[in-house]
Design a protein around this motif. Structure first.
Motif, PDB file in Angstrom:
ATOM      1  N   ASN A 188       1.074  -1.142   0.050  1.00 19.74           N
ATOM      2  CA  ASN A 188      -0.003   0.005   0.114  1.00 19.74           C
ATOM      3  C   ASN A 188       0.922   1.272   0.103  1.00 19.74           C
ATOM      4  O   ASN A 188       1.567   1.459   1.074  1.00 19.74           O
ATOM      5  N   LEU A 189       0.990   1.918  -1.050  1.00 21.71           N
ATOM      6  CA  LEU A 189       1.728   3.014  -1.102  1.00 21.71           C
ATOM      7  C   LEU A 189       1.538   4.254  -0.225  1.00 21.71           C
ATOM      8  O   LEU A 189       2.446   4.480   0.604  1.00 21.71           O
ATOM      9  N   GLU A 190       0.250   4.628   0.113  1.00 16.82           N
ATOM     10  CA  GLU A 190      -0.137   5.446   1.051  1.00 16.82           C
ATOM     11  C   GLU A 190       0.431   4.940   2.263  1.00 16.82           C
ATOM     12  O   GLU A 190       1.239   6.040   2.989  1.00 16.82           O
ATOM     13  N   HIS A 191       0.221   3.648   2.817  1.00 12.50           N
ATOM     14  CA  HIS A 191       0.754   3.237   4.223  1.00 12.50           C
ATOM     15  C   HIS A 191       2.232   3.314   4.278  1.00 12.50           C
ATOM     16  O   HIS A 191       2.858   3.603   5.269  1.00 12.50           O
ATOM     17  N   GLN A 192       2.987   2.816   3.112  1.00 16.76           N
ATOM     18  CA  GLN A 192       4.373   2.875   3.168  1.00 16.76           C
ATOM     19  C   GLN A 192       4.975   4.217   3.376  1.00 16.76           C
ATOM     20  O   GLN A 192       6.139   4.452   3.787  1.00 16.76           O
ATOM     21  N   PHE A 193       4.323   5.181   2.437  1.00 15.36           N
ATOM     22  CA  PHE A 193       4.831   6.435   2.572  1.00 15.36           C
ATOM     23  C   PHE A 193       4.837   7.099   3.768  1.00 15.36           C
ATOM     24  O   PHE A 193       5.524   7.829   4.238  1.00 15.36           O
ATOM     25  N   SER A 194       3.713   7.024   4.165  1.00 16.33           N
ATOM     26  CA  SER A 194       3.513   7.539   5.688  1.00 16.33           C
ATOM     27  C   SER A 194       4.180   6.710   6.719  1.00 16.33           C
ATOM     28  O   SER A 194       4.663   7.626   7.632  1.00 16.33           O
ATOM     29  N   LEU A 195       4.721   5.693   6.830  1.00 16.77           N
ATOM     30  CA  LEU A 195       5.423   4.835   7.624  1.00 16.77           C
ATOM     31  C   LEU A 195       7.115   5.287   7.339  1.00 16.77           C
ATOM     32  O   LEU A 195       7.701   5.566   8.354  1.00 16.77           O
ATOM     33  N   LEU A 240      12.925  20.569  29.103  1.00 15.87           N
ATOM     34  CA  LEU A 240      13.071  21.312  27.993  1.00 15.87           C
ATOM     35  C   LEU A 240      13.154  20.651  26.490  1.00 15.87           C
ATOM     36  O   LEU A 240      12.660  20.886  25.598  1.00 15.87           O
ATOM     37  N   SER A 241      14.227  19.626  26.879  1.00 17.91           N
ATOM     38  CA  SER A 241      14.626  18.660  25.547  1.00 17.91           C
ATOM     39  C   SER A 241      13.040  17.884  25.222  1.00 17.91           C
ATOM     40  O   SER A 241      13.044  17.682  24.065  1.00 17.91           O
ATOM     41  N   ILE A 242      12.423  17.326  26.356  1.00 16.03           N
ATOM     42  CA  ILE A 242      11.348  16.577  25.847  1.00 16.03           C
ATOM     43  C   ILE A 242      10.237  17.510  25.310  1.00 16.03           C
ATOM     44  O   ILE A 242       9.572  17.281  24.108  1.00 16.03           O
ATOM     45  N   VAL A 243      10.113  18.665  25.638  1.00 20.63           N
ATOM     46  CA  VAL A 243       8.997  19.800  25.012  1.00 20.63           C
ATOM     47  C   VAL A 243       9.529  19.927  23.603  1.00 20.63           C
ATOM     48  O   VAL A 243       8.770  20.044  22.650  1.00 20.63           O
ATOM     49  N   LEU A 244      10.916  20.393  23.372  1.00 25.85           N
ATOM     50  CA  LEU A 244      11.195  20.755  22.005  1.00 25.85           C
ATOM     51  C   LEU A 244      10.996  19.542  21.313  1.00 25.85           C
ATOM     52  O   LEU A 244      10.682  19.714  20.158  1.00 25.85           O
ATOM     53  N   SER A 245      11.168  18.379  21.681  1.00 27.70           N
ATOM     54  CA  SER A 245      11.018  17.300  20.804  1.00 27.70           C
ATOM     55  C   SER A 245       9.775  16.726  20.458  1.00 27.70           C
ATOM     56  O   SER A 245       9.557  16.535  19.254  1.00 27.70           O
ATOM     57  N   LEU A 246       8.978  16.931  21.464  1.00 21.54           N
ATOM     58  CA  LEU A 246       7.466  16.984  20.992  1.00 21.54           C
ATOM     59  C   LEU A 246       6.994  17.895  20.103  1.00 21.54           C
ATOM     60  O   LEU A 246       6.205  17.603  18.994  1.00 21.54           O
ATOM     61  N   VAL A 247       7.292  19.181  20.116  1.00 20.66           N
ATOM     62  CA  VAL A 247       7.044  20.273  19.364  1.00 20.66           C
ATOM     63  C   VAL A 247       7.513  19.791  17.616  1.00 20.66           C
ATOM     64  O   VAL A 247       6.869  19.907  16.879  1.00 20.66           O
ATOM     65  N   THR A 248       8.734  19.325  17.886  1.00 28.07           N
ATOM     66  CA  THR A 248       9.402  18.977  16.540  1.00 28.07           C
ATOM     67  C   THR A 248       8.826  17.826  15.949  1.00 28.07           C
ATOM     68  O   THR A 248       8.397  17.909  14.711  1.00 28.07           O
ATOM     69  N   PHE A 249       8.399  16.870  16.611  1.00 23.39           N
ATOM     70  CA  PHE A 249       7.726  15.640  16.327  1.00 23.39           C
ATOM     71  C   PHE A 249       6.294  16.063  15.627  1.00 23.39           C
ATOM     72  O   PHE A 249       5.763  15.693  14.459  1.00 23.39           O
ATOM     73  N   ILE A 250       5.428  16.872  16.420  1.00 25.51           N
ATOM     74  CA  ILE A 250       4.144  17.325  15.837  1.00 25.51           C
ATOM     75  C   ILE A 250       4.253  18.044  14.602  1.00 25.51           C
ATOM     76  O   ILE A 250       3.458  17.858  13.761  1.00 25.51           O
ATOM     77  N   SER A 251       5.395  19.220  14.572  1.00 30.75           N
ATOM     78  CA  SER A 251       5.254  19.801  13.303  1.00 30.75           C
ATOM     79  C   SER A 251       5.730  19.009  12.269  1.00 30.75           C
ATOM     80  O   SER A 251       5.302  19.195  11.149  1.00 30.75           O
ATOM     81  N   PHE A 252       6.584  18.245  12.472  1.00 32.18           N
ATOM     82  CA  PHE A 252       7.133  17.340  11.259  1.00 32.18           C
ATOM     83  C   PHE A 252       6.063  16.192  10.865  1.00 32.18           C
ATOM     84  O   PHE A 252       5.731  16.031   9.556  1.00 32.18           O
ATOM     85  N   HIS A 253       5.089  15.819  11.690  1.00 33.10           N
ATOM     86  CA  HIS A 253       4.230  14.830  11.518  1.00 33.10           C
ATOM     87  C   HIS A 253       3.214  15.667  10.444  1.00 33.10           C
ATOM     88  O   HIS A 253       2.510  15.045   9.794  1.00 33.10           O
ATOM     89  N   SER A 254       2.912  16.855  10.956  1.00 30.23           N
ATOM     90  CA  SER A 254       1.831  17.770  10.377  1.00 30.23           C
ATOM     91  C   SER A 254       2.041  17.943   8.837  1.00 30.23           C
ATOM     92  O   SER A 254       1.415  17.861   7.918  1.00 30.23           O
ATOM     93  N   ILE A 255       3.604  18.385   8.965  1.00 27.78           N
ATOM     94  CA  ILE A 255       4.009  18.461   7.472  1.00 27.78           C
ATOM     95  C   ILE A 255       4.011  17.338   6.628  1.00 27.78           C
ATOM     96  O   ILE A 255       3.554  17.290   5.293  1.00 27.78           O
ATOM     97  N   ALA A 256       4.352  16.287   7.194  1.00 25.57           N
ATOM     98  CA  ALA A 256       4.376  14.765   6.382  1.00 25.57           C
ATOM     99  C   ALA A 256       2.996  14.469   6.301  1.00 25.57           C
ATOM    100  O   ALA A 256       2.594  13.941   5.055  1.00 25.57           O
ATOM    101  N   LYS A 257       2.122  14.525   7.031  1.00 24.60           N
ATOM    102  CA  LYS A 257       0.503  14.170   6.626  1.00 24.60           C
ATOM    103  C   LYS A 257       0.158  15.175   5.414  1.00 24.60           C
ATOM    104  O   LYS A 257      -0.465  14.621   4.675  1.00 24.60           O
ATOM    105  N   TRP A 258       0.653  16.329   5.636  1.00 24.36           N
ATOM    106  CA  TRP A 258      -0.016  17.437   4.406  1.00 24.36           C
ATOM    107  C   TRP A 258       0.506  16.713   3.058  1.00 24.36           C
ATOM    108  O   TRP A 258      -0.162  17.009   2.251  1.00 24.36           O
TER     109      TRP A 258
END
Length: 427
Positions: A4-11, A37-55
């Motif tokens: 499944n190209l969509e699932h593979q791409f998302s993965l 602070l490291s955990i907060v910065l990591s979570l912000v980075t993960f959420i931001s990149f996840h939103s960009i990836a999903k888009w």
């Protein structure tokens, strides 16, 4: 399991996001020396990149969805739906541009094909020969107006009938009518064609009566030329000799006998000359004729000649394209025969019918009488054959010749009270 190209791409993007988030956490821990602070910065980075990836996934997969919708519309022949390009550069933009170009070309091809099909069906409608079109399941899907000449009803009323229901059958690889009466009048030819990927069968009927009549006429023409030549060569000296002897005989009886000889010679020569009209092609002067005017004129003429006879005239035809003089000659001849048949019949008939109407883009004129009908239908249109004591057997034959020169045909039959003569002319 299918990929499944969509699932593979998302993965893949999720794994990349986790790697980037892990690197951000490590770097932040070393620089900031604060776990919170490291955990907060990591979570912000993960959420931001996840939103960009999903888009990005939605954007790429949206391209495939649009392409799929466009292909499905093209497959269904629907070109009202057109793909709107979302990319300006790169392979995706090239894919969209090519798909739009393909859709436009297929649309043009379909439009041209529809025009050609429209012209083809228009041509089929104009042809004087009956034509059937059966779909892939063997049911009537289309026919032309000439269909009515055989079945006496428009094809739309029996659309969807099978060939067997229309008295058509396939015999030894050839199509023919099931009934003998239609079989001796019509020859059938068939072929197959494809329309929108579906197989159709086309059957066309040819009126073999015209072909046989043409051969019959050609045979009579050759016979007339031979007989005419011999009769003229034989009677000319006889007539000349009778004229010469007229001045030398003294007895009235001999003089009368010579006069009869000369008279009969002249009569036979005129008869042969008149009958030779059948061997000459007619020069038609067609024009758009108001048929009711012609029929009313003929009715008035015969009403004055036969006061004890009545003409029942019905005309629903407006115009008829023909040679007015020749058609008038045919109708006068047929009406004269009808009135004579009425007078000769017991009890005496006093009505002659003229009915003009449209049938299958043809003009039909039917003349009926109350004279008892033809005693011998098989010989009704045989040259030289006549049941009248003074008949020459030329009237109906010459009338048929005139009608066939117009591209129509003339048929004879017996009705309830007398003869029925049907003239069919192309409109």
């Amino acid at each position: 399991m299918r990929a499944n190209l969509e699932h593979q791409f998302s993965l893949y993007l999720l794994l990349l996001n986790l790697v980037i988030t892990g690197l951000v956490f490590i770097v932040a821990s070393l620089v900031l020396h604060a776990s919170y602070l490291s955990i907060v910065l990591s979570l912000v980075t993960f959420i931001s990149f996840h939103s960009i990836a999903k888009w990005q996934v939605n954007r790429v997969m949206g391209l495939f969805r649009r392409v799929n919708i466009q292909l499905e519309a093209m497959q269904q022949g629907d070109f009202n739906h057109q793909l709107k390009p979302h990319f300006k550069f790169g392979d995706a933009a090239e894919l969209e541009a090519r798909l739009v170009s393909l859709s436009e070309r297929l649309h043009r091809d379909k439009t041209q094909y529809n025009r050609q099909s429209f012209v083809l069906y228009q041509l089929i409608d104009k042809l004087p020969s009956p034509i059937w079109i059966f779909d892939e399941v063997g049911k009537l899907s289309y026919a032309n107006a000439a269909f009515e000449l055989i079945y006496q009803q428009p094809w739309q009323s029996i659309k969807g009938h099978t060939a067997a229901e229309l008295d058509l059958e396939e015999y030894q690889g050839e199509w023919r009518f099931g009934t003998e009466q239609r079989r001796i009048h019509w020859a059938l030819h068939s072929s197959e064609f494809y329309e929108q990927g579906r197989r159709h069968r086309l059957i066309i009927a040819t009126d073999i009566r015209k072909v046989l009549r043409h051969r019959e006429l050609a045979a009579w023409q050759r016979l007339i030329r031979v007989i005419g030549h011999e009769i003229h060569n034989s009677l000319a000296p006889v007539s000349s000799l009778a004229q010469s002897l007229q001045s030398k005989v003294t007895q009235p009886r001999d003089s009368n006998a010579l006069a009869v000889i000369e008279q009969r010679c002249t009569h036979i020569q005129k008869f042969v000359s008149r009958y030779s009209q059948l061997s000459k092609p007619l020069e038609l002067h067609r024009e758009k004729l108001v048929l009711s005017d012609l029929l009313m004129s003929i009715k008035k003429l015969f009403s004055e000649m036969y006061e004890d006879q009545h003409i029942d005239l019905e005309c629903s035809v407006r115009y008829c394209k023909c040679d007015p003089q020749l058609l008038e000659q045919v109708l006068i001849n047929l009406l004269k025969n009808a009135f004579e048949a009425n007078k000769a019949h017991q009890p005496v008939g006093n009505h002659v019918g003229i009915n003009a109407f449209y049938q299958a883009s043809h003009v039909v004129i039917v003349v009926t009488d109350q004279g008892g009908g033809f005693a011998n239908l098989d010989n009704a249109m045989t040259p030289f054959y006549s049941t009248k004591s003074d008949g020459q057997g030329i009237g109906i034959t010459l009338s048929r010749h005139i009608i066939e020169q117009h591209g129509g045909y003339l048929s004879v039959s017996n009705g309830l009270q007398g003869a029925e003569i049907k003239i069919t002319l192309p409109n």
